[in-house]
Design a protein around this motif. Structure first.
Motif, short mmCIF file in Angstrom:
data_model
loop_
_atom_site.label_atom_id
_atom_site.label_comp_id
_atom_site.label_asym_id
_atom_site.label_seq_id
_atom_site.Cartn_x
_atom_site.Cartn_y
_atom_site.Cartn_z
N VAL A 295 0.85 -1.20 0.10
CA VAL A 295 -0.26 -0.03 -0.02
C VAL A 295 1.13 1.24 -0.08
CG1 VAL A 295 -2.07 -1.19 1.21
CG2 VAL A 295 0.08 0.27 2.50
N ILE A 296 0.35 2.34 -0.25
CA ILE A 296 1.13 3.61 -0.26
C ILE A 296 0.97 4.29 0.98
CG2 ILE A 296 1.27 5.87 -1.45
CD1 ILE A 296 1.63 3.50 -3.23
N SER A 297 2.20 4.74 1.56
CA SER A 297 2.38 5.36 3.01
C SER A 297 2.08 6.78 2.40
CB SER A 297 3.48 4.99 3.47
OG SER A 297 4.14 5.68 4.91
N VAL A 298 1.32 7.35 2.96
CA VAL A 298 0.95 8.84 2.85
C VAL A 298 1.21 9.74 4.30
CG1 VAL A 298 -0.70 10.67 2.14
CG2 VAL A 298 -0.61 8.40 0.87
N SER A 299 2.08 10.64 4.18
CA SER A 299 2.35 11.19 5.38
C SER A 299 2.02 12.82 5.11
CB SER A 299 3.69 11.24 5.91
OG SER A 299 3.82 12.26 6.89
N SER A 300 0.86 13.25 6.11
CA SER A 300 0.59 14.77 5.76
C SER A 300 1.67 15.69 5.99
CB SER A 300 -0.53 15.12 6.61
OG SER A 300 -0.05 14.86 8.09
N GLN A 302 4.80 15.17 5.21
CA GLN A 302 5.82 14.96 4.12
C GLN A 302 5.19 15.73 2.83
OE1 GLN A 302 8.62 13.71 4.16
NE2 GLN A 302 9.22 14.11 2.22
N LEU A 303 3.74 15.47 2.62
CA LEU A 303 3.15 16.13 1.58
C LEU A 303 3.57 17.68 1.71
CD1 LEU A 303 -0.43 14.24 1.38
CD2 LEU A 303 1.71 14.16 -0.15
N VAL A 304 3.31 18.33 2.86
CA VAL A 304 3.52 19.87 3.04
C VAL A 304 4.94 20.11 2.59
CG1 VAL A 304 3.61 21.66 4.62
CG2 VAL A 304 1.83 19.94 4.85
N LYS A 305 5.87 19.38 3.04
CA LYS A 305 7.23 19.53 2.67
C LYS A 305 7.48 19.38 1.07
CE LYS A 305 9.06 17.74 6.83
NZ LYS A 305 9.74 16.90 7.95
N GLU A 306 6.90 18.44 0.38
CA GLU A 306 6.99 18.27 -1.01
C GLU A 306 6.42 19.49 -1.67
OE1 GLU A 306 5.57 14.56 -1.90
OE2 GLU A 306 7.17 13.39 -0.92
N ALA A 307 5.27 19.98 -1.14
CA ALA A 307 4.40 21.00 -1.92
C ALA A 307 5.52 22.27 -1.81
CB ALA A 307 3.07 21.12 -1.43
N ILE A 308 6.06 22.57 -0.88
CA ILE A 308 6.82 23.85 -0.69
C ILE A 308 7.67 23.68 -1.55
CG2 ILE A 308 8.13 25.06 0.85
CD1 ILE A 308 6.12 24.54 3.16
N ALA A 309 8.70 22.41 -1.58
CA ALA A 309 9.77 22.16 -2.27
C ALA A 309 9.47 22.37 -3.80
CB ALA A 309 10.38 21.02 -1.96
N ILE A 337 -4.20 16.17 0.61
CA ILE A 337 -4.60 14.74 0.79
C ILE A 337 -5.19 14.32 -0.53
CG2 ILE A 337 -5.90 13.31 2.22
CD1 ILE A 337 -3.35 14.33 3.61
N GLU A 338 -6.22 15.26 -0.71
CA GLU A 338 -7.09 14.82 -2.04
C GLU A 338 -6.23 14.52 -3.30
OE1 GLU A 338 -10.99 16.09 -2.64
OE2 GLU A 338 -10.42 17.94 -1.73
N ASP A 339 -5.37 15.49 -3.72
CA ASP A 339 -4.41 15.24 -4.91
C ASP A 339 -3.64 13.99 -4.77
OD1 ASP A 339 -5.45 17.50 -5.71
OD2 ASP A 339 -3.76 18.93 -5.14
N ARG A 340 -3.24 13.55 -3.39
CA ARG A 340 -2.34 12.56 -3.49
C ARG A 340 -3.17 11.05 -3.50
NH1 ARG A 340 0.07 9.10 -4.64
NH2 ARG A 340 1.90 8.06 -3.79
N LEU A 341 -4.34 11.11 -2.71
CA LEU A 341 -4.96 9.76 -2.74
C LEU A 341 -5.79 9.62 -3.88
CD1 LEU A 341 -6.40 10.09 1.03
CD2 LEU A 341 -4.42 9.05 0.37
N SER A 342 -5.85 10.61 -4.53
CA SER A 342 -6.74 10.50 -6.02
C SER A 342 -5.75 9.86 -7.33
CB SER A 342 -7.38 11.68 -6.49
OG SER A 342 -6.40 12.65 -6.52
N ARG A 354 -1.37 9.06 7.65
CA ARG A 354 -1.03 9.62 8.91
C ARG A 354 -0.85 10.88 8.95
NH1 ARG A 354 3.78 7.50 6.57
NH2 ARG A 354 5.66 8.81 7.09
N GLY A 355 -0.92 11.47 10.11
CA GLY A 355 -0.86 12.74 10.36
C GLY A 355 -2.10 13.58 10.14
N PHE A 356 -3.03 12.93 9.74
CA PHE A 356 -4.60 13.58 9.05
C PHE A 356 -5.64 12.31 9.03
CE2 PHE A 356 -7.47 15.40 6.32
CZ PHE A 356 -7.54 16.82 6.71
N PRO A 357 -6.62 12.63 9.56
CA PRO A 357 -7.32 13.96 10.14
C PRO A 357 -6.43 14.15 11.68
CG PRO A 357 -8.91 12.28 10.34
CD PRO A 357 -7.76 11.56 9.69
N ARG A 358 -6.74 15.29 12.25
CA ARG A 358 -6.38 15.64 13.47
C ARG A 358 -7.64 15.92 14.21
NH1 ARG A 358 -0.85 16.38 14.12
NH2 ARG A 358 0.38 16.51 11.98
#
Length: 482
Positions: A295-300, A302-309, A337-342, A354-358
């Motif tokens: 399965v794909i491991s998705v970290s909220s 990490q997604l923030v860091k990648e979007a900024i980078a 989250i939507e962009d990655r999970l879709s 992980r890291g979402f929802p809080r």
């Protein structure tokens, strides 16, 4: 899904809707009924099948050797589930059915009832209103693989096949003391289950046949000859229960077995959410799940860091909040989250988030967007253990290895001197993150009521065993009928 656009994105509602309404099982049932019935007008037949409301009624077979308690447990299960109770004897005693009269005539001639006649008797019984609307519990039939296959050929197949098993010595002892109330048909035992009512005691008689040790031995030999074939016939939904224990315990285990769901043949795409305080091991468990189940491991985070980078539009909108150490707004986080999970890999292989929802609001927004998890795990760790895990760890800037003062100290003074402590592992930072989690954990628990709580204050691989066992098992059904 538009196959001309990249990246390919499958609407998440497709899989969620199909799983929620069990569409795969619906198609399987329709095709099976078509092949068995072979109607002249398939479309009309399928429409009538879709209108049926009796798909969830119990269909249970209770089998076992002589004196294993089939009759007693069968009656108790039937009373508990409010279903029809069917036995070969009950089928033969039907005074209205011409098929039953034909079968009795064959018995009077000291002949065996043909298998085709047994199937016809059972077909006629299962078409009655009580079996259709309430379901049925069948005891002691089929007796061999040939009978089981003959029932399957006409579309009669139980949802549960329960076998009551006990050592032969115990069964022989039971049979020697077996007594029957001819008025009610209830079974008693001179040692283990003697009636307290004196009137019932006076009516008790020995069974007409099979009470001697020699007769019982022959019946057991016949049973053992055929039971393996029956198991193969119903191997996907067979449950063996130890009958060498008190009646109440046997009944309890049978009900537990009947409340369990069978593993579906439908493709299962994991959609997992890991919740827990900082330092509980969500990253480790996500990595283990991703490694074993692909399965794909998705970290909220990490997604923030990648979007900024990547300097994406969403990343540019998030950057000011990160620079000021402020929480990222829910709408921006949900967009990431939507962009990655879709994306196609998450849709086809599944994901662990992980890291979402809080917060409960974030959980509601995630479900509204179509990303409803089918497993939620709470990794529970006491606050003291969290402090111990985080505030005592350090990183070697040369090798990148993470050490811990107590559990994994640096191997030399040189490494120890150059190790650095992450600012987020300070006492104040850890306390702040713990307070943020504890403020919303109760409302998240209320929202994800089927979430599984796991003690994560232990070895990571032990925790993973618990996560894995709950991941592959289906949630039980409620058999209570009000």
């Amino acid at each position: 899904m538009d196959a001309t656009k990249r990246p390919l994105r499958i609407p998440p509602q497709f899989a969620t809707y199909a799983q929620k309404h069990e569409l795969f099982e619906l198609y399987r049932r329709l095709i099976a009924r078509l092949l068995m019935e072979k109607p002249e007008d398939p479309l009309t037949f399928m429409l009538e099948e879709l209108k049926r409301e009796d798909d969830d009624v119990p269909a249970i077979v209770i089998q076992g050797p002589p004196a294993s308690g089939k009759t007693t447990i069968g009656k108790m299960v039937s009373a508990k589930l409010r279903t029809a109770h069917i036995t070969p004897q009950i089928l033969l005693e039907d005074d209205v059915s011409p098929l039953a009269a034909k079968a009795r005539a064959i018995i009077d001639k000291k002949q065996s009832i043909p298998m085709e006649l047994w199937v016809q008797l059972l077909q006629a019984r299962l078409k009655l209103f009580d079996c259709i609307k309430k379901g049925w519990v069948m005891e002691g039939f089929p007796e061999n693989r040939e009978q089981g296959l003959a029932l399957q050929q006409v579309g009669i197949s139980p949802k549960h096949f329960v076998i009551l098993d006990a050592p032969d010595t115990v069964l022989i002892e039971r049979q020697m003391g077996k007594r029957v109330d001819p008025q009610t048909g209830d079974v008693y035992h001179t040692t283990f289950d003697y009636p307290s009512n004196s009137e019932v005691e006076k009516r008790l008689v020995e069974p007409p046949e099979g009470c001697t040790e020699a007769e019982m031995t022959q019946r057991l030999i016949l049973y053992h000859r055929h039971i393996d074939g029956l198991k193969r016939c119903y191997q996907k939904f067979t449950k063996v229960i130890n009958a060498d224990q008190p009646k109440a315990d046997v009944f309890s285990q049978v009900i537990t077995a009947l409340s369990s769901k069978h593993r579906s043949l439908a493709p299962h795409i994991p959609r997992i959410v890991l919740l827990g305080p900082t330092g509980c091991g969500k990253s480790v468990q996500a990595a283990l799940l991703a490694n074993k189940y692909d399965v794909i491991s998705v970290s909220s985070g990490q997604l923030v860091k990648e979007a900024i980078a990547n300097e994406s539009k969403t990343g540019e909108a998030i950057k000011p909040y990160v620079n000021r150490d402020m929480p990222v707004p829910d709408n921006l986080m949900l967009k990431l989250i939507e962009d990655r999970l879709s994306q196609i890999d998450c849709v086809t292989r599944g994901w662990v988030l992980r890291g979402f929802p809080r917060t409960r609001e974030q959980a509601e927004n995630l479900e509204t967007a179509g990303y409803e998890p089918n497993r939620v795990f709470y990794l529970d760790v006491p606050n003291d253990s969290v402090y111990e895990r985080l505030t005592l760890r350090m990183t070697d800037p040369v090798t990148g290895i993470i050490y811990h003062t107590l559990y994994n100290p640096p191997h030399s003074n040189q490494i120890k001197e150059r190790c650095q402590r992450h600012p987020e592992d300070s006492d104040d930072a850890v306390q702040k993150r713990l307070a943020a989690y504890n403020a919303y954990v109760e409302e998240l628990s209320d929202y994800y009521q089927t979430g599984q709580h796991i003690n994560a204050d232990q070895d990571p691989h032990t925790v993973f065993e618990f996560v894995e066992s709950m991941l592959v098992s289906q949630l039980p059904t409620n058999l209570d009928r009000d």
